[in-house]
Write a protein that holds these residues in place. Sequence first.
Motif, PDB file in Angstrom:
ATOM      1  N   PRO A  79       0.808  -1.232   0.000  1.00 26.44           N
ATOM      2  CA  PRO A  79       0.000   0.000   0.000  1.00 26.44           C
ATOM      3  C   PRO A  79       0.836   1.274   0.000  1.00 26.44           C
ATOM      4  CG  PRO A  79      -0.842  -1.598   1.604  1.00 26.44           C
ATOM      5  CD  PRO A  79       0.489  -2.110   1.138  1.00 26.44           C
ATOM      6  N   ARG A  80       2.062   1.194   0.464  1.00 27.34           N
ATOM      7  CA  ARG A  80       2.914   2.384   0.535  1.00 27.34           C
ATOM      8  C   ARG A  80       3.531   2.751  -0.820  1.00 27.34           C
ATOM      9  NH1 ARG A  80       6.752   0.815   5.674  1.00 27.34           N
ATOM     10  NH2 ARG A  80       5.167  -0.147   7.000  1.00 27.34           N
ATOM     11  N   LEU A  81       3.487   1.823  -1.757  1.00 23.82           N
ATOM     12  CA  LEU A  81       4.229   2.000  -3.009  1.00 23.82           C
ATOM     13  C   LEU A  81       3.375   2.550  -4.140  1.00 23.82           C
ATOM     14  CD1 LEU A  81       6.260  -1.349  -2.922  1.00 23.82           C
ATOM     15  CD2 LEU A  81       7.051   0.933  -2.289  1.00 23.82           C
ATOM     16  N   ARG A  82       2.131   2.886  -3.845  1.00 24.79           N
ATOM     17  CA  ARG A  82       1.230   3.324  -4.913  1.00 24.79           C
ATOM     18  C   ARG A  82       1.730   4.577  -5.616  1.00 24.79           C
ATOM     19  NH1 ARG A  82      -2.937   2.229  -0.791  1.00 24.79           N
ATOM     20  NH2 ARG A  82      -3.832   0.169  -1.206  1.00 24.79           N
ATOM     21  N   ASP A  83       2.388   5.454  -4.891  1.00 26.09           N
ATOM     22  CA  ASP A  83       2.842   6.724  -5.474  1.00 26.09           C
ATOM     23  C   ASP A  83       4.327   6.713  -5.834  1.00 26.09           C
ATOM     24  OD1 ASP A  83       0.288   7.809  -5.114  1.00 26.09           O
ATOM     25  OD2 ASP A  83       0.760   8.380  -3.048  1.00 26.09           O
ATOM     26  N   LEU A  84       4.944   5.541  -5.801  1.00 27.23           N
ATOM     27  CA  LEU A  84       6.373   5.442  -6.107  1.00 27.23           C
ATOM     28  C   LEU A  84       6.558   4.752  -7.450  1.00 27.23           C
ATOM     29  CD1 LEU A  84       9.180   6.033  -4.962  1.00 27.23           C
ATOM     30  CD2 LEU A  84       9.159   3.758  -3.922  1.00 27.23           C
ATOM     31  N   ASP A  85       7.182   5.444  -8.385  1.00 29.82           N
ATOM     32  CA  ASP A  85       7.388   4.911  -9.737  1.00 29.82           C
ATOM     33  C   ASP A  85       8.638   4.030  -9.751  1.00 29.82           C
ATOM     34  OD1 ASP A  85       7.559   4.343 -12.397  1.00 29.82           O
ATOM     35  OD2 ASP A  85       7.909   6.409 -13.067  1.00 29.82           O
ATOM     36  N   LEU A  86       8.420   2.719  -9.854  1.00 28.28           N
ATOM     37  CA  LEU A  86       9.532   1.765  -9.862  1.00 28.28           C
ATOM     38  C   LEU A  86       9.767   1.164 -11.248  1.00 28.28           C
ATOM     39  CD1 LEU A  86       8.700  -0.157  -6.551  1.00 28.28           C
ATOM     40  CD2 LEU A  86      10.403   1.643  -6.880  1.00 28.28           C
ATOM     41  N   ALA A  87       9.176   1.752 -12.279  1.00 31.41           N
ATOM     42  CA  ALA A  87       9.216   1.154 -13.609  1.00 31.41           C
ATOM     43  C   ALA A  87      10.648   0.963 -14.120  1.00 31.41           C
ATOM     44  CB  ALA A  87       8.410   2.004 -14.595  1.00 31.41           C
ATOM     45  N   GLU A  88      11.496   1.979 -13.959  1.00 37.82           N
ATOM     46  CA  GLU A  88      12.856   1.856 -14.466  1.00 37.82           C
ATOM     47  C   GLU A  88      13.644   0.801 -13.706  1.00 37.82           C
ATOM     48  OE1 GLU A  88      16.431   4.679 -16.120  1.00 37.82           O
ATOM     49  OE2 GLU A  88      15.235   5.432 -14.444  1.00 37.82           O
ATOM     50  N   LEU A  89      13.476   0.751 -12.381  1.00 38.64           N
ATOM     51  CA  LEU A  89      14.158  -0.286 -11.607  1.00 38.64           C
ATOM     52  C   LEU A  89      13.693  -1.670 -12.045  1.00 38.64           C
ATOM     53  CD1 LEU A  89      14.153   1.162  -7.966  1.00 38.64           C
ATOM     54  CD2 LEU A  89      16.074   0.980  -9.551  1.00 38.64           C
ATOM     55  N   PHE A  90      12.399  -1.853 -12.259  1.00 40.15           N
ATOM     56  CA  PHE A  90      11.897  -3.146 -12.706  1.00 40.15           C
ATOM     57  C   PHE A  90      12.477  -3.517 -14.073  1.00 40.15           C
ATOM     58  CE2 PHE A  90       7.731  -2.633 -10.119  1.00 40.15           C
ATOM     59  CZ  PHE A  90       8.370  -3.156  -8.997  1.00 40.15           C
ATOM     60  N   ALA A  91      12.635  -2.519 -14.934  1.00 42.10           N
ATOM     61  CA  ALA A  91      13.186  -2.796 -16.265  1.00 42.10           C
ATOM     62  C   ALA A  91      14.630  -3.268 -16.192  1.00 42.10           C
ATOM     63  CB  ALA A  91      13.081  -1.550 -17.144  1.00 42.10           C
ATOM     64  N   LEU A  92      15.392  -2.718 -15.246  1.00 46.28           N
ATOM     65  CA  LEU A  92      16.805  -3.072 -15.125  1.00 46.28           C
ATOM     66  C   LEU A  92      17.012  -4.321 -14.276  1.00 46.28           C
ATOM     67  CD1 LEU A  92      18.434   0.448 -14.579  1.00 46.28           C
ATOM     68  CD2 LEU A  92      17.937  -0.741 -16.719  1.00 46.28           C
ATOM     69  N   LEU A  93      15.943  -4.811 -13.656  1.00 45.56           N
ATOM     70  CA  LEU A  93      16.041  -5.988 -12.789  1.00 45.56           C
ATOM     71  C   LEU A  93      15.035  -7.038 -13.241  1.00 45.56           C
ATOM     72  CD1 LEU A  93      16.194  -3.926  -9.531  1.00 45.56           C
ATOM     73  CD2 LEU A  93      17.908  -5.615 -10.137  1.00 45.56           C
ATOM     74  N   PRO A  94      15.354  -7.791 -14.293  1.00 44.33           N
ATOM     75  CA  PRO A  94      14.420  -8.824 -14.755  1.00 44.33           C
ATOM     76  C   PRO A  94      14.187  -9.870 -13.665  1.00 44.33           C
ATOM     77  CG  PRO A  94      16.591  -9.106 -15.750  1.00 44.33           C
ATOM     78  CD  PRO A  94      16.621  -7.800 -15.034  1.00 44.33           C
ATOM     79  N   LEU A  95      13.095 -10.606 -13.797  1.00 46.64           N
ATOM     80  CA  LEU A  95      12.725 -11.578 -12.769  1.00 46.64           C
ATOM     81  C   LEU A  95      13.778 -12.651 -12.576  1.00 46.64           C
ATOM     82  CD1 LEU A  95       8.912 -12.019 -13.490  1.00 46.64           C
ATOM     83  CD2 LEU A  95      10.000 -10.810 -11.604  1.00 46.64           C
ATOM     84  N   THR A  96      14.477 -12.996 -13.636  1.00 54.01           N
ATOM     85  CA  THR A  96      15.565 -13.971 -13.548  1.00 54.01           C
ATOM     86  C   THR A  96      16.747 -13.463 -14.366  1.00 54.01           C
ATOM     87  OG1 THR A  96      14.756 -15.231 -15.463  1.00 54.01           O
ATOM     88  CG2 THR A  96      13.961 -15.914 -13.286  1.00 54.01           C
ATOM     89  N   GLY A  97      17.894 -14.050 -14.100  1.00 52.73           N
ATOM     90  CA  GLY A  97      19.063 -13.706 -14.895  1.00 52.73           C
ATOM     91  C   GLY A  97      19.861 -12.562 -14.312  1.00 52.73           C
ATOM     92  N   TYR A  98      20.610 -11.936 -15.162  1.00 51.21           N
ATOM     93  CA  TYR A  98      21.634 -10.969 -14.766  1.00 51.21           C
ATOM     94  C   TYR A  98      21.050  -9.681 -14.197  1.00 51.21           C
ATOM     95  CZ  TYR A  98      25.465  -7.602 -15.352  1.00 51.21           C
ATOM     96  OH  TYR A  98      26.411  -6.629 -15.146  1.00 51.21           O
ATOM     97  N   ILE A  99      21.614  -9.221 -13.086  1.00 56.06           N
ATOM     98  CA  ILE A  99      21.360  -7.902 -12.510  1.00 56.06           C
ATOM     99  C   ILE A  99      22.606  -7.054 -12.740  1.00 56.06           C
ATOM    100  CG2 ILE A  99      21.022  -6.609 -10.372  1.00 56.06           C
ATOM    101  CD1 ILE A  99      19.534  -8.985  -9.240  1.00 56.06           C
TER     102      ILE A  99
END
Length: 320
Positions: free
Chosen positions: A50-70
């Motif tokens: 509930p705290r993350l509704r106003d936090l844009d994490l799109a770029e972080l998610f793009a750079l951190l795929p669910l599996t594989g290289y970080i």
Amino acid sequence: MPVEWRFAADDVARLRFAFSPMWELVTSLRVLRAPARHSLHLPWLRAVRPRLRDLDLAELFALLPLTGYIPDFLTPPPDTPLPDFAAELERVRLTPPDMASEEVASVRTADPEAVARFRDDPAKGVQRVADRLQDYWTVAFEEFWPTIHGLLDADVMWRSRRLAAGGVRELFADLHASVAWHGDRLVTVKECDFSGDIGGDGLVLVPSAFGWPDVSIMYEPYRPMLSYPARGIGTLWSGGAPCTPNALSALIGRTRAQILVALEDPVSTTALARRLDLTPGAVSQHFTVLSDGGLVTRQRLGREVLYRRTSVGDTLACGA
């Protein structure tokens, strides 16, 4: 494919443990995106979503795929045994733009536009990502770090005793199913192929809560690091929903709230001071106030005095 590190005698002596709040923060982003794979952390997820509704994490998610290289610059190997988040974040900010751009180019992502935007101006990209990590830490992670750190600290204490009693073979015997010690070589099975000498300052072993159930590695040009699942991960949120001391902070003060939350198990003044990066004198003073208020109790065990929460303290700290 295997990753193999070769050890000389001096390399064994340079083995060390370290904690990394940045590593936990970054890997927790994968937990946010794939809760079904990380059901152990559902209490934390329910508390922070509930705290993350106003936090844009799109770029972080793009750079951190669910599996594989970080991208490695997001999780630099700890350079001290007990780094704080601010110091690790500063190391991220100081990443050379060319290095960051090259690492981001290796990410397999479903959002290539985000990667292209980062690489168009990697200097600004690094600062933008660091700012967002700071925001995410403040909103969703900072107050839970003492609880997570307590689990990691217990793992290191246990494994240090194993190392002292049985040597390197005993240490690595049950670190992870994919990790094996062969005389003078440490081998782990990963999606990359690497073989080399440890050399330099030796291998850093980093226990992890949010990296569970996998091991992760880093090697040249970074210092060799192996992150592995901490023991007892199933008990991390065993009290139900993780403690959320925001309202408690307003009532008794931020530091006392952190101390009360961290008293999941009996602990001494010195141990808790080290865990929370406070002075023993400061912790002792807070313990006195908490004890006078009926929130903690003390018990002498040999030469040590251990503190733990009372039932009233439990209720305030974890909403039980």
